[in-house]
Design a protein around this motif. Structure first.
Motif, PDB file in Angstrom:
ATOM      1  N   LYS A   7      65.615  47.444  47.732  1.00 13.30           N
ATOM      2  CA  LYS A   7      64.673  46.955  48.720  1.00 13.30           C
ATOM      3  C   LYS A   7      64.936  45.489  49.005  1.00 13.30           C
ATOM      4  O   LYS A   7      65.265  44.717  48.105  1.00 13.30           O
ATOM      5  N   LYS A  31      66.374  43.514  45.757  1.00 16.57           N
ATOM      6  CA  LYS A  31      65.961  43.963  44.426  1.00 16.57           C
ATOM      7  C   LYS A  31      66.207  45.455  44.258  1.00 16.57           C
ATOM      8  O   LYS A  31      66.070  46.233  45.198  1.00 16.57           O
ATOM      9  N   GLN A  33      64.931  48.858  42.462  1.00 15.91           N
ATOM     10  CA  GLN A  33      63.659  49.380  41.968  1.00 15.91           C
ATOM     11  C   GLN A  33      63.864  50.736  41.312  1.00 15.91           C
ATOM     12  O   GLN A  33      64.658  51.546  41.776  1.00 15.91           O
ATOM     13  N   SER A  36      59.650  52.667  42.169  1.00 16.05           N
ATOM     14  CA  SER A  36      58.874  51.650  42.904  1.00 16.05           C
ATOM     15  C   SER A  36      58.477  50.444  42.059  1.00 16.05           C
ATOM     16  O   SER A  36      57.576  49.695  42.427  1.00 16.05           O
ATOM     17  N   VAL A  37      59.118  50.236  40.917  1.00 21.78           N
ATOM     18  CA  VAL A  37      58.881  49.060  40.087  1.00 21.78           C
ATOM     19  C   VAL A  37      60.166  48.235  40.071  1.00 21.78           C
ATOM     20  O   VAL A  37      61.197  48.705  39.593  1.00 21.78           O
ATOM     21  N   PRO A  38      60.127  46.996  40.608  1.00 24.78           N
ATOM     22  CA  PRO A  38      61.355  46.198  40.633  1.00 24.78           C
ATOM     23  C   PRO A  38      61.765  45.779  39.220  1.00 24.78           C
ATOM     24  O   PRO A  38      60.945  45.355  38.422  1.00 24.78           O
TER      25      PRO A  38
END
Length: 63
Positions: A7, A31, A33, A36-38
């Motif tokens: 992203k 970044k 991920q 959905s958690v970087p």
């Protein structure tokens, strides 16, 4: 559903360069991920006052 995505996010930051002094510029972070958690920043770059694209390693954050 993809587990790993890449992203791009742009935000304004205060930067300091010896030649120009303090300036507010748009910094783009790329970044990776996982669900959905970087978890890792692959690259970050900024746009200069004159429209050039530069790596963020040549300037430091304003303290």
């Amino acid at each position: 559903m993809k587990l790993i995505t890449v992203k791009r996010e742009t935000k304004d930051e205060k930067r300091f360069t010896p030649k120009m002094g303090e300036l507010i510029t748009k910094v783009t972070y790329i970044k990776m991920q996982f669900l959905s958690v970087p978890f890792k920043t692959l690259h970050k770059y900024r746009e200069t006052y004159y429209g050039e694209i530069k790596d963020c390693a040549d300037c430091r954050l304003q303290a």
